[in-house]
Design a protein around this motif. Sequence first.
Motif, PDB file in Angstrom:
ATOM      1  N   THR A  36       0.819  -1.212   0.000  1.00 30.60           N
ATOM      2  CA  THR A  36       0.000   0.000   0.000  1.00 30.60           C
ATOM      3  C   THR A  36       0.852   1.261   0.000  1.00 30.60           C
ATOM      4  N   SER A  37       2.116   1.146   0.359  1.00 28.19           N
ATOM      5  CA  SER A  37       3.009   2.285   0.281  1.00 28.19           C
ATOM      6  C   SER A  37       4.257   1.880  -0.488  1.00 28.19           C
ATOM      7  N   SER A  38       4.996   2.868  -0.970  1.00 26.84           N
ATOM      8  CA  SER A  38       6.202   2.575  -1.743  1.00 26.84           C
ATOM      9  C   SER A  38       7.380   3.319  -1.129  1.00 26.84           C
ATOM     10  N   PRO A  39       7.892   2.828  -0.006  1.00 27.43           N
ATOM     11  CA  PRO A  39       8.994   3.518   0.647  1.00 27.43           C
ATOM     12  C   PRO A  39      10.256   3.460  -0.190  1.00 27.43           C
ATOM     13  N   SER A  40      11.118   4.428  -0.017  1.00 25.92           N
ATOM     14  CA  SER A  40      12.408   4.376  -0.682  1.00 25.92           C
ATOM     15  C   SER A  40      13.252   3.288  -0.043  1.00 25.92           C
ATOM     16  N   ALA A  41      14.277   2.856  -0.732  1.00 23.93           N
ATOM     17  CA  ALA A  41      15.126   1.780  -0.250  1.00 23.93           C
ATOM     18  C   ALA A  41      16.083   2.311   0.812  1.00 23.93           C
ATOM     19  N   ALA A  42      15.581   2.417   2.033  1.00 26.93           N
ATOM     20  CA  ALA A  42      16.391   2.910   3.139  1.00 26.93           C
ATOM     21  C   ALA A  42      17.267   1.801   3.687  1.00 26.93           C
ATOM     22  N   VAL A  43      18.150   2.161   4.604  1.00 26.29           N
ATOM     23  CA  VAL A  43      19.018   1.195   5.255  1.00 26.29           C
ATOM     24  C   VAL A  43      18.182   0.232   6.098  1.00 26.29           C
ATOM     25  N   VAL A  44      18.516  -1.051   6.031  1.00 26.19           N
ATOM     26  CA  VAL A  44      17.816  -2.061   6.822  1.00 26.19           C
ATOM     27  C   VAL A  44      18.307  -2.000   8.264  1.00 26.19           C
ATOM     28  N   THR A  45      17.393  -1.734   9.183  1.00 20.60           N
ATOM     29  CA  THR A  45      17.724  -1.742  10.608  1.00 20.60           C
ATOM     30  C   THR A  45      16.886  -2.753  11.384  1.00 20.60           C
ATOM     31  N   LYS A  46      15.939  -3.405  10.697  1.00 17.65           N
ATOM     32  CA  LYS A  46      15.094  -4.419  11.326  1.00 17.65           C
ATOM     33  C   LYS A  46      14.899  -5.574  10.347  1.00 17.65           C
ATOM     34  N   VAL A  47      14.978  -6.797  10.855  1.00 20.77           N
ATOM     35  CA  VAL A  47      14.727  -7.982  10.030  1.00 20.77           C
ATOM     36  C   VAL A  47      13.735  -8.876  10.754  1.00 20.77           C
ATOM     37  N   LEU A  48      12.704  -9.295  10.036  1.00 23.17           N
ATOM     38  CA  LEU A  48      11.714 -10.222  10.567  1.00 23.17           C
ATOM     39  C   LEU A  48      11.758 -11.485   9.708  1.00 23.17           C
ATOM     40  N   ASP A 224       6.943   0.565  10.115  1.00 22.68           N
ATOM     41  CA  ASP A 224       8.286   0.037   9.876  1.00 22.68           C
ATOM     42  C   ASP A 224       8.529  -0.183   8.389  1.00 22.68           C
ATOM     43  N   TRP A 225       7.522  -0.711   7.689  1.00 24.90           N
ATOM     44  CA  TRP A 225       7.664  -0.866   6.240  1.00 24.90           C
ATOM     45  C   TRP A 225       7.689   0.502   5.556  1.00 24.90           C
ATOM     46  N   ALA A 226       6.828   1.406   5.985  1.00 28.31           N
ATOM     47  CA  ALA A 226       6.764   2.733   5.362  1.00 28.31           C
ATOM     48  C   ALA A 226       8.087   3.474   5.477  1.00 28.31           C
ATOM     49  N   SER A 227       8.826   3.200   6.544  1.00 28.99           N
ATOM     50  CA  SER A 227      10.116   3.863   6.731  1.00 28.99           C
ATOM     51  C   SER A 227      11.191   3.337   5.798  1.00 28.99           C
ATOM     52  N   GLY A 228      10.969   2.140   5.240  1.00 26.10           N
ATOM     53  CA  GLY A 228      11.975   1.514   4.394  1.00 26.10           C
ATOM     54  C   GLY A 228      13.032   0.753   5.153  1.00 26.10           C
ATOM     55  N   HIS A 229      12.940   0.737   6.482  1.00 26.57           N
ATOM     56  CA  HIS A 229      13.981   0.110   7.298  1.00 26.57           C
ATOM     57  C   HIS A 229      13.748  -1.377   7.577  1.00 26.57           C
ATOM     58  N   LEU A 230      12.563  -1.891   7.243  1.00 26.31           N
ATOM     59  CA  LEU A 230      12.227  -3.273   7.565  1.00 26.31           C
ATOM     60  C   LEU A 230      12.454  -4.184   6.368  1.00 26.31           C
ATOM     61  N   ALA A 231      13.172  -5.284   6.592  1.00 24.67           N
ATOM     62  CA  ALA A 231      13.279  -6.370   5.618  1.00 24.67           C
ATOM     63  C   ALA A 231      12.594  -7.598   6.201  1.00 24.67           C
ATOM     64  N   THR A 249      13.590 -19.184  -0.344  1.00 26.94           N
ATOM     65  CA  THR A 249      13.845 -18.106   0.609  1.00 26.94           C
ATOM     66  C   THR A 249      13.626 -16.778  -0.098  1.00 26.94           C
ATOM     67  N   VAL A 250      12.691 -16.004   0.437  1.00 26.78           N
ATOM     68  CA  VAL A 250      12.241 -14.749  -0.169  1.00 26.78           C
ATOM     69  C   VAL A 250      12.743 -13.584   0.671  1.00 26.78           C
ATOM     70  N   VAL A 251      13.234 -12.549   0.014  1.00 32.69           N
ATOM     71  CA  VAL A 251      13.680 -11.327   0.684  1.00 32.69           C
ATOM     72  C   VAL A 251      12.794 -10.179   0.222  1.00 32.69           C
ATOM     73  N   VAL A 252      12.062  -9.605   1.159  1.00 30.88           N
ATOM     74  CA  VAL A 252      11.125  -8.520   0.856  1.00 30.88           C
ATOM     75  C   VAL A 252      11.665  -7.229   1.445  1.00 30.88           C
ATOM     76  N   HIS A 253      12.085  -6.341   0.589  1.00 31.48           N
ATOM     77  CA  HIS A 253      12.587  -5.018   0.987  1.00 31.48           C
ATOM     78  C   HIS A 253      12.501  -4.109  -0.229  1.00 31.48           C
ATOM     79  N   PRO A 254      12.276  -2.813  -0.042  1.00 27.02           N
ATOM     80  CA  PRO A 254      12.143  -1.914  -1.195  1.00 27.02           C
ATOM     81  C   PRO A 254      13.364  -1.875  -2.112  1.00 27.02           C
ATOM     82  N   SER A 255      14.528  -2.285  -1.627  1.00 27.20           N
ATOM     83  CA  SER A 255      15.722  -2.300  -2.478  1.00 27.20           C
ATOM     84  C   SER A 255      15.693  -3.416  -3.511  1.00 27.20           C
TER      85      SER A 255
END
Length: 306
Positions: A36-48, A224-231, A249-255
Amino acid sequence: MLRRAAVLACLLLAALTGCTAAAPTPSGTAPAPAPTSSPSAAVVTKVLVIVVENHSLVQMTAQMPYTFGLATRFGYATRYTAIRHPSLPNYVALVGGQTYGITDDGGPSANEIRSGASVFGQAISAGKTAALYAEGMPGNCSLANGGDRYAVKHNPWAYFAAERSLCARYDLPIGGLDATIAAGTLPTVGMVVPNLCNDAHDCPLGTADTWIRGWMEKLFAGPDWASGHLAVLITADEDDDSPGNAVLTVVVHPSQTAHVVTTPLSHYSVTRLLEDVAGVPHLFGAASAPSLSAAFTLPIGASPQG
């Protein structure tokens, strides 16, 4: 049908040889909807990390259309392997960098890790946050099966005796995860383990796929997703005993945009990623494991201390 067969054949070849062709979404299924949002590819600081059960790369790509839609939209690995069989050693490896010699699915009384740190304990010791959310668990850090199809063998933090007090505070039933997502307070290092139905252990992969979709839609709507920091990483503990032990294994992050990674990776690569994001030393097999962040060119926010 021919196209789908070709896709699955390529995926099987990729698991064995590193086929580089990107596989499209399986025929007859809709791709994963855009967040629903398209955050920029910020630095990852959280991983779930979300873990499902006992299915191979080919099975998961064919029978989990939403999850594989995320894979083709964002990124996934074609040569990612679990460590061994059965379940418990793989969960321990994911958070501990080794199996600690565990070869069965016995509970903490039979497989207690008397000394040794987990990535959760490492993160907390470094001033970061950590949490495990277990569906169906009757209480914090439950050391026995029970509740709503809760299996302690899928809750690795419960096995680390030296961190039992931390586990009692931060190894939680999944009921509080909704509020945590909505508040934007997901931990630096997090893991989500479904119950024995929603992880596809006792129920079809389609059930797990629907369950993942429900949580991913909440995550996509959260701060957290909107900030771009969550992968978000989605993987399986092990395959169905097929040769190679390859899992999706899937990696979901705006980058990530349609990123197909053929680098050989393993559960120890996830350990390494969690430690890199937390800025802590690598445990055991994580020290020599191929870097998942490098393979996916994930921008991470900390460097390991040694």
